[in-house]
Design an enzyme around this catalytic site. Structure first.
Site, PDB file in Angstrom:
ATOM      1  N   GLY A  24       0.769  -1.235   0.000  1.00 49.03           N
ATOM      2  CA  GLY A  24       0.000   0.000   0.000  1.00 49.03           C
ATOM      3  C   GLY A  24       0.799   1.284   0.000  1.00 49.03           C
ATOM      4  CE  LYS A  47       5.508  -2.724  -3.547  1.00 49.28           C
ATOM      5  NZ  LYS A  47       4.628  -2.518  -2.365  1.00 49.28           N
ATOM      6  CG  ASP A  87       4.933  -3.176  -8.158  1.00 55.30           C
ATOM      7  OD1 ASP A  87       5.533  -3.270  -7.068  1.00 55.30           O
ATOM      8  OD2 ASP A  87       3.704  -3.021  -8.247  1.00 55.30           O
TER       9      ASP A  87
END
Length: 205
Positions: free
Chosen positions: A13, A16, A83
């Protein structure tokens, strides 16, 4: 022409995925996202971490290794943003499961053995962007995005992840790391914040 490889690191959260997409859009980088939805062990993991930690973490590791070889090939022609770097999988997420007692020594040793088998062949990021986020803000963002399995994440686990992230950043000596405190910025809707973050990343490249 040199092509860049950026990886985004942070807690659950922390933003990213949002920053990945922002960099891909503004800097014209190829985007590599986490395949969270394809991990068939993830929902079970959040219900029973001790039972499913090794399975879930090993899935992410093997998926990340596959992705890294794709990145290695693509870097010949294009810059890439990813990511979650593989180092976060190994030294934060998997380490958290071991520290919490959800992976025993044999499981953790096997996990690290798989990582070491490939690590020398994988490209290292030119830059890691660390989205440093307080547990309070992480909890707010998890609640807002309403992924059912994430709402069951215990607070102690988020605290442990933040501690391991900070420890990794302090120990990493080879890869440049840009730390961005995300508590007070909005990289989703605030144009000035977006431009500021993108500018900081440009400056590091």
């Amino acid at each position: 022409m040199n092509h860049h490889y950026i990886a985004i690191m942070g807690n659950i959260g922390s933003g990213k995925t949002t920053l990945d997409k922002t960099i891909a859009k503004h800097l014209k980088f190829a985007l590599f996202e986490e395949n969270v939805g394809e991990n068939l062990f993830l929902a079970d993991f959040y219900k029973d971490m001790a039972r499913w930690a090794f399975h879930s973490q090993t899935y992410y590791l093997t998926e990340k290794i596959r992705q890294m070889f794709e990145i290695k090939d693509l870097l010949q022609t294009k810059s890439v943003v990813q990511d979650t770097p593989i180092m976060q999988d190994v030294f934060v997420f998997a380490e958290a499961q071991y520290e919490a007692g959800h992976m025993n020594q044999a499981e953790f040793d096997l996990y690290k053995k798989i990582y070491r088998m490939f690590s020398q062949e994988l490209p290292a990021p030119d830059l890691i962007v660390y989205l440093k986020t307080s547990v309070e803000v992480v909890e707010e963002r998890i609640e807002k995005r309403s992924r059912s399995f994430e709402t069951k994440v215990p607070r102690w686990y988020l605290v442990l992840l933040n501690w391991l992230l900070d420890r990794y950043v302090q120990r990493e000596k080879k890869i440049p790391i840009l730390t961005i405190d995300t508590d007070a910025i909005n990289i989703v809707n605030n144009k000035k914040d977006i431009e500021k973050v993108v500018g900081l990343i440009r400056g590091k490249l």
